[in-house]
Design an enzyme around this catalytic site. Structure first.
Site, mmCIF file in Angstrom:
data_model
loop_
_atom_site.group_PDB
_atom_site.id
_atom_site.type_symbol
_atom_site.label_atom_id
_atom_site.label_comp_id
_atom_site.label_asym_id
_atom_site.label_seq_id
_atom_site.Cartn_x
_atom_site.Cartn_y
_atom_site.Cartn_z
ATOM 1 N N MET A 1 45.371 15.359 -2.638
ATOM 2 C CA MET A 1 46.294 16.363 -1.972
ATOM 3 C C MET A 1 45.906 17.576 -1.361
ATOM 4 S SD MET A 1 48.077 17.596 -5.366
ATOM 5 C CE MET A 1 47.106 18.293 -6.922
ATOM 6 N N TYR B 1 42.447 25.456 -11.315
ATOM 7 C CA TYR B 1 43.352 24.714 -10.472
ATOM 8 C C TYR B 1 44.506 24.120 -10.773
ATOM 9 C CZ TYR B 1 40.296 20.474 -12.023
ATOM 10 O OH TYR B 1 39.939 19.477 -12.628
ATOM 11 N N GLU B 2 45.279 23.625 -9.822
ATOM 12 C CA GLU B 2 46.695 22.932 -9.851
ATOM 13 C C GLU B 2 47.717 24.091 -10.510
ATOM 14 O OE1 GLU B 2 46.805 20.709 -8.275
ATOM 15 O OE2 GLU B 2 44.633 19.783 -8.407
ATOM 16 N N GLY B 3 47.394 25.569 -10.116
ATOM 17 C CA GLY B 3 48.155 26.427 -10.510
ATOM 18 C C GLY B 3 47.516 26.959 -11.704
#
Length: 598
Positions: free
Chosen positions: A165, A442-444
Site C-alpha cells: 500500500m 507506522y500504520e498510524g
C-alpha cells in the site's frame, strides 16, 4: 545463539479452552467443518515453517539488509529470503484464509492470525513481504471490480504476486489529505499516475514475479484534503488481458530507507513516472477503500509486536536460567556453583514475568478480536455481523497501540536481562528491540490510534461501542463474582471497569468545552482501556485454569497460567492509577508554557 519454539500450547488454550472457536464458528457455513484437530495440525506445521525456515534467517538478514541496483532499480532481499518465500508459496501458506473462489483454502482469519504471530516471532522483516499482500487482497476483494478481482486475487492468493500500500509522501506523514500524487484519465479506463511515495514496505524485491501496488492519488479537479483522494492499482509489471505479464510499468524504487530496524525488509522510496493504473472503487473515495487495508495492517502490526514479545521472552528466560551472577539475597540457591543463576533475582523475574504477561494477554486479546472479525465478515445474522464489526472497530486501535507499546517495553526488559550481552548483535536481543520500535510508529502512530479510540470510536457515538464491550465484562463479573476462588481476579476487573466508565464520562464532558482535552488525555486513556481488556482476558483465562485444576487436571501449564495472571493483577494493572491521574490533570499543564520558552 537465539532460539524460538512456537507457543502452540498457549495458542490452543486460548483458541479452544478460553474462546472455544469451533463453537463460535458453528453458525458460519464456510467454517462449520473446521474442527480443533484441523486448526492444531495447521498451526503445528506453520510453527515448523517459522522456526525451521524463517528464524535461522533473522539475524543474518538483519546484518545483510537489502541491496538496490541504482541502474536497474531492482532490489535484492537478504540471502535466503527468496528461497524461504518459494517454500512458503510451495506450502500453500499464502492461501490459508483466502476465498476458495480464488484458489484459497478458506480457513478462518483466526488461524492465519496465529500463523502470522509465529512468522513475526521468527522473522518480522521477512514476514512483511507476504503480510502486506493480505491487506491488498482484502481491499480488492471488498472494493475491486469483478475484472480486477479475477485478474489480481488468484495471483495474490497463490503468492505468485505480492501487494503493497502506497500512502504517504515526503511532506505528508499521517496527514494523507496533503498528498500530491496525480492521476490523469487516459480515456481508456486507465490513468496516468505521477508522484512520489515514501516508507513503502516491501515496495520492491526479488521474491515474487510481480508487485501489486495500491496507490493513493488525486484526480484532476478533486476536492482538497482527504475527500479528494482516489485509490488505484499500479502493478510493477503491466498485466495483459490473458493474465500474463507485460512491460515494466512506470513505477520504480529510487532509494532504500536506512532504518533503525527491520533491515531485511525493503522500505522504499518509489517514483511514479506516467505509471498506468486502474481505479479501485469510486472516485474520491479512496481512503474508504484503503482503510480496509489499513485496518488489516494495524491488526497485523499489533501481531508483529506480539510475536517479538514472545520470542524475546523465550530467549531471556533461557539466558536467565543459564547465566550465573552474584548470590541470591536470601542465600545461595546453587551452592555447587560460584554464583546463582540470575533467574533467582526478584527484578529479573519481574522483567521476565512482564514480558510473559504481555505476550499471554496480547495473544488472548488478538485472537478474540480476529474471531470477532471472522464473524463480522461471515456470520449469517446481520445483527451479529454489526455487533462484531463494532467490537473490532473498538479493539483495533487498542491492539495496534497497546500491544506495540507493550512489545517495546517487553523487548527492552528482555534485553536488560542479558546485561551487556543484550547489546551485542549476535545474541539477537538488540534486534528484537530495534524491530519492535517501528511498530509504535507506522500504520498510524500510537498517538493517532489513541485519538481514533477516544475521539472516533468512543466519544463520537456517546460510548456505544465501549458500553457494548463493557456489558460483556459486567456479565462476566456478575456470573463469576460469586466464586470465592475468583475474587482476586474479579474484584480488580470490576474496579477498573467502573473507573473506565467514570473517566470516559469526565473526558467527554471536558471535550465539549475544549476538544483539545481529547488530545491531552488520549494516549494515557488508551493504555487504561488496554489494561481493561487484559484484565478481562486474564480473568477469563484464570477461570479456565481454576476449573481445570478443580477437575483434577495436574498439567503445570494451568499453574503457570494462574501465577502469570496473579502477577498481572498485582504488578502491571496498578499502572492504571497513575495513568488515570494523568488523564484527569487535563490540558492545562501541557499548554501553559509559551512556545518561545521551549
Amino acid at each position: 545463539m537465539a532460539q524460538y519454539n512456537p507457543p502452540l500450547r498457549d495458542m490452543q488454550f486460548v483458541l479452544h479452552e478460553v474462546i472455544d472457536v469451533v463453537n463460535e464458528f458453528k453458525d458460519i457455513a464456510a467454517y462449520a467443518e473446521v474442527d480443533a484437530d484441523t486448526i492444531n495440525a495447521v498451526l503445528e506445521e506453520g510453527g515448523k515453517f517459522a522456526s525451521e525456515v524463517l528464524f535461522p534467517l533473522n539475524i543474518s538478514g538483519d546484518a545483510e539488509g537489502c541491496t538496490l541496483d541504482k541502474t536497474t532499480h531492482d532490489v535484492k532481499a537478504p540471502k535466503g529470503f527468496k528461497e524461504a518465500y518459494a517454500k512458503y508459496v510451495e506450502g500453500g501458506w499464502p492461501a490459508l484464509s483466502c476465498d476458495p473462489a480464488y484458489g484459497g483454502q478458506g480457513l478462518p482469519h483466526t488461524v492465519n492470525q496465529c500463523f502470522y504471530e509465529m512468522l513475526n516471532s521468527a522473522n518480522q522483516a521477512w514476514t512483511m513481504y507476504p503480510g502486506l499482500s493480505h491487506g491488498a487482497y482484502e481491499a480488492l476483494q471488498a472494493h475491486g471490480t469483478e475484472e480486477q478481482k479475477k485478474t489480481y486475487l488468484p495471483k495474490l492468493t497463490s503468492g505468485e504476486w505480492t501487494g503493497t500500500m502506497c500512502l504517504t509522501e515526503p511532506h505528508c506523514g499521517t496527514d494523507l489529505g496533503l498528498l500530491r500524487t496525480k492521476a490523469e484519465p487516459l480515456g481508456d479506463g486507465t490513468y496516468k499516475i505521477t508522484g512520489q511515495k515514501i516508507f513503502i514496505s516491501a515496495g520492491e524485491h526479488d521474491l515474487a514475479e510481480n508487485i501489486i501496488h495500491l496507490v493513493l492519488a488525486r484526480l484532476p479537479d478533486a476536492p482538497q484534503g482527504s475527500k479528494g483522494i482516489s485509490l488505484f492499482i499500479v502493478p510493477k509489471f503491466k498485466v495483459n488481458a490473458d493474465g500474463s505479464l507485460g512491460a515494466r510499468n512506470g513505477i520504480h524504487c529510487n532509494a532504500l530507507e536506512h532504518k533503525m530496524g527491520i533491515h531485511g525488509n525493503a522500505t522504499c522510496q518509489l517514483i511514479l513516472e506516467d505509471a498506468v493504473g486502474t481505479l479501485v472503487g469510486e472516485p474520491n473515495k479512496g481512503l474508504m477503500a484503503m482503510f480496509v487495508m489499513m485496518n488489516a495492517a494495524r491488526l497485523g502490526v499489533g501481531n508483529q509486536s506480539l510475536g517479538l514479545t514472545e520470542v524475546a521472552y523465550q530467549n531471556a528466560v533461557a539466558y536467565a536460567k543459564d547465566r550465573i551472577q552474584m548470590r541470591s539475597l536470601s542465600g545461595p540457591k546453587a551452592p555447587d556453583k560460584p554464583a546463582d543463576p540470575i533467574i533467582v533475582h526478584p527484578d529479573v523475574r519481574k522483567m521476565l514475568l512482564t514480558a510473559r504477561a504481555f505476550a499471554e494477554g496480547g495473544r488472548a486479546l488478538a485472537i478474540h478480536t480476529v474471531v470477532q472479525l471472522d464473524k463480522a465478515l461471515h456470520h449469517p445474522d446481520e445483527a451479529v455481523r454489526k455487533e462484531c464489526d463494532d467490537e473490532v472497530a473498538l479493539l483495533t486501535p487498542i491492539i495496534k497501540a497497546f500491544l506495540t507499546d507493550n512489545g517495546w517495553l517487553a523487548t527492552s526488559h528482555c534485553m536488560q536481562v542479558y546485561g551487556g550481552h543484550g547489546y551485542i548483535h549476535e545474541w539477537g536481543m538488540e534486534q528484537f528491540v530495534r524491530d519492535a520500535r517501528i511498530n509504535m510508529i507506522y500504520e498510524g502512530t500510537n498517538t493517532v490510534q489513541s485519538l481514533d479510540l477516544l475521539g472516533r470510536k468512543i466519544l463520537s457515538d456517546n460510548g456505544k461501542k465501549l458500553k457494548a464491550f463493557g456489558k460483556k465484562i459486567a456479565e462476566f463479573v456478575e456470573d463469576e463474582g460469586v466464586r470465592e476462588d475468583m475474587q482476586e481476579f474479579i474484584n480488580p476487573l470490576g474496579d477498573i471497569g467502573d473507573k473506565v466508565t467514570k473517566l470516559t464520562t469526565e473526558i467527554g464532558m471536558k471535550a465539549f468545552q475544549n476538544p483539545d482535552e481529547v488530545g491531552a488525555a488520549a494516549v494515557d486513556y488508551l493504555r487504561v482501556v488496554g489494561h481493561l481488556t487484559f484484565a478481562y482476558f486474564f480473568a477469563r483465562m484464570a477461570k479456565v485454569a481454576l476449573d481445570a485444576q478443580k477437575a483434577g487436571n495436574t498439567d503445570p501449564f494451568y499453574t503457570a497460567k494462574l501465577i502469570t495472571a496473579r502477577f498481572y493483577f498485582a504488578k502491571l494493572l496498578p499502572e492504571t492509577a497513575g495513568l488515570i491521574r494523568s488523564c484527569r490533570a487535563g490540558l492545562q499543564p501541557l499548554m501553559a508554557m509559551d512556545e518561545a520558552l521551549f
